[in-house]
Scaffold this active site. Structure first.
Site, mmCIF file in Angstrom:
data_model
loop_
_atom_site.group_PDB
_atom_site.id
_atom_site.type_symbol
_atom_site.label_atom_id
_atom_site.label_comp_id
_atom_site.label_asym_id
_atom_site.label_seq_id
_atom_site.Cartn_x
_atom_site.Cartn_y
_atom_site.Cartn_z
ATOM 1 N N ASN A 1 -9.605 0.744 13.420
ATOM 2 C CA ASN A 1 -10.934 0.766 12.794
ATOM 3 C C ASN A 1 -11.976 0.144 13.706
ATOM 4 O OD1 ASN A 1 -10.345 1.489 9.758
ATOM 5 N ND2 ASN A 1 -8.733 0.086 10.409
ATOM 6 N N HIS B 1 -12.581 5.136 10.893
ATOM 7 C CA HIS B 1 -11.232 4.882 10.384
ATOM 8 C C HIS B 1 -10.319 5.940 10.994
ATOM 9 C CE1 HIS B 1 -8.308 5.271 6.817
ATOM 10 N NE2 HIS B 1 -8.107 4.060 7.281
ATOM 11 N N ASP C 1 0.844 -1.187 0.000
ATOM 12 C CA ASP C 1 0.000 0.000 0.000
ATOM 13 C C ASP C 1 0.884 1.242 0.000
ATOM 14 O OD1 ASP C 1 -2.252 1.576 0.051
ATOM 15 O OD2 ASP C 1 -2.471 1.494 2.217
#
Lengths: 508, 72
Positions: free
Chosen positions: A162, A249, A99
């Protein structure tokens, strides 16, 4: 509804090249996990970081320009976008992928802190095992991985916590209830940092901060995550039925090495969310939350105060104390885990004010500060010595023979809350009471029959309309258990889906 | 810059052992073969001084060379 998880982006280095391509290195690191060839399986449908929880959709993100430039550059590479991402779903239901040039491990959804800690530690083992394999290929210990959040040159990467929350809680109530808590949470959850920096600029040595991320907080609310970072991210990507749920988040958190800090980070945040749901949250409103985050981070004596909207001042410890008291009043006796969080939260606040040495091995910033001060005394160096930033970095190395935190842990001075057996189990399977466990089971049992996967569903091979296990509403533990039993016993995914759907039909 | 305030510098050698852990265990609904609760990790623990040795081996210039791209 209790459900939470952690996404951790790891820093990655390679020391045998003059110039390192972070895209390739991160991709190769993830690929090193595989013993067979990579198969594209992650389903990106439903991922839209432009949806804003405040009720609108933004046309662009602050990082879009930079991202587009990367995409253009990456288009000339000899591999596709999917190859570059190398998205993997692991047998424990976790996601492991590249990522933004960082190997990222996302835990499966967890319902208990015990499971979350085991899955987070399993993530450290998985990324380090991939590094070991990569290094074997390279012929030396060239690749190192860091579970931290800064490169000391203005580049930050995240560890996001989260939480699944009911959509019925208005977002403005979440904001009002969470902001003071998140501003002060770093006193418990900060990973500690040498120096001060700003987004993509500068580094000033000579300081010690509670938090790695505080320098990168630039606004109260925003849908952005890479620039203009907010205390409270408004991305609306529930990974669940959007009519019923939100996914909160949080990008303000540091990556913790101490298990105890991770447990309190998630445990206390979960309780504050439940306080908000019950409208029992303390009435606090800070005048300048972004300035307060930085101010509190740079105050390791914990003596400073921040201004409230009503004109009065309050210390970070007092903010936490107010949330703690409200939680004690509301949740005492609820269950064993909640009582543990309440007890340890209260003890930690007391010790922070009275005798923080007793928090060494429990809280990262306290532990790191103690290590650095010990080293400074030993080596007769001051806070402006660049060696300290290097030691800060090495605190987070996940190589068991190099990492300073892991060295401390090996000496028995870190507070362990997982057993080795817990971690080994988390490496092999997901939690038995969440859909993460079902996802992992599908990977273990029917890997060659999976067409695509993501958080909410698993699509199997077969027919024009791929048979699909929809998990967008699969949250009740009893239902998860039934689903697991069916998929465990079935001879094929089709048999399992038929049995699962019949069961659901008979109930409706 | 010397730290003037804050808690007193604590010598590494005076660090209290954490081998026993606290009395109250982390709830362990799933129960493991070793039981729940904070405790020391498995395996042999090296001598106390090993961590300082490990720290001294860290290259002072390491952070200066460390570069990452911005992530999330």
């Amino acid at each position: 509804m209790r459900l939470f998880g952690l996404e951790t982006e790891y820093g990655i280095t390679r020391d045998d090249l003059a110039e390192v391509d972070p895209v390739v290195e991160s991709m190769e690191l993830v690929r090193a996990h595989l013993t067979a060839s990579f198969e594209r399986r992650w389903d990106y449908a439903g991922e839209d970081p432009h949806e804003d929880a405040r009720g609108f959709r933004v046309s662009g993100l602050a990082q879009d320009k930079e991202e587009n430039e990367f995409v253009e550059r990456d288009a000339h590479r000899p591999f596709s976008f999917h190859d570059m991402k190398s998205d993997l779903v692991l047998p424990n239901g976790a996601r492991f992928y590249n990522d933004h040039t960082h190997p990222e491990y996302s835990t499966p959804e967890c319902r208990t802190l015990k499971d979350l800690l085991a899955q987070d530690r399993a993530g450290e083992r998985i990324v380090q095992r991939a590094a070991d394999r990569r290094n074997k290929t390279l012929g030396g210990e060239h690749v190192q991985l860091y579970k931290n959040n800064t490169d000391f040159h203005g580049h930050s990467y995240g560890c996001h916590d989260n939480y699944l929350v009911p959509r019925s809680i208005p977002f403005f109530r979440l904001v009002a209830g969470l902001l003071p808590f998140l501003v002060s949470r770093q006193m418990i959850t900060g990973a500690g940092k040498v120096g001060i920096e700003a987004q993509e600029s500068g580094f000033v040595p000579g300081h010690f901060q509670l938090s790695q991320r505080a320098d990168f907080m630039e606004t109260e609310l925003s849908v952005d995550t890479m620039h203009n970072r907010p205390i409270l991210n408004t991305r609306d990507e529930p990974h669940a039925d959007p009519r019923k749920f939100r996914r909160l988040h949080l990008i303000i958190g540091d990556a913790n090495m101490c298990e105890y800090a991770t447990a309190l980070k998630v445990g206390t945040t979960r309780l504050v969310l439940e306080l908000i749901e019950r409208k029992a949250v303390p009435s606090l409103e800070l005048d300048q939350p972004v300035a307060a985050v930085k101010q509190l981070s740079r105050d390791s004596d914990l003596k400073g105060v921040v201004r409230q909207k009503n004109g009065s001042s309050i210390s970070g410890l007092d903010i936490q104390e107010q949330y703690y008291r409200a939680a004690v009043q509301t949740f005492t006796g609820l269950d064993e885990e909640t009582d543990w969080v309440l007890r340890e939260w209260g003890d930690t606040l007391t010790l922070l004010g009275q005798d923080r040495r007793r928090l060494i091995g429990k809280l990262d910033w306290v532990t790191k500060l103690w290590l650095l001060e010990t080293f400074m005394q030993e080596e007769r160096i001051g806070w402006d010595d660049p060696w300290l930033a290097s030691l800060d970095l090495e605190y987070h190395n996940v190589h068991p023979e190099r990492g300073l935190y892991l060295g401390l842990e090996a000496e028995g001075k870190a507070w362990r809350m997982t057993a080795e057996a817990d971690i080994q189990r988390a490496l092999a399977t997901g939690p038995a009471d969440t859909r993460g466990g079902v996802r992992g089971l599908c990977v273990r049992r029917f890997s060659d029959q999976i067409k695509s996967m993501q958080w909410e569903r698993v699509r199997f091979i077969g027919g024009l309309l791929s048979p699909t296990l929809d998990m967008s509403g699969l949250f009740e533990p009893a239902e998860v258990n039934r689903c697991l039993a069916i998929f465990e016993a079935a001879a094929s995914p089709m048999d399992a889906l038929t049995a699962w759907n019949e069961r659901k039909d008979s109930r409706s | 810059m010397e730290r003037k305030k804050g808690f007193a510098i604590m010598s590494y050698n005076t660090m209290p052992e954490r081998r026993e852990g606290p009395v109250d265990p982390m709830p362990n609904p799933g129960s493991t073969e070793e039981g729940g609760g904070p405790r020391r990790p498995e395996g042999d623990s090296p001598e106390k001084g090993n961590l300082l040795k490990r720290m001294k081996k860290v290259d002072p210039k390491q952070a200066e060379r460390y570069r990452q791209r911005t992530g999330e």
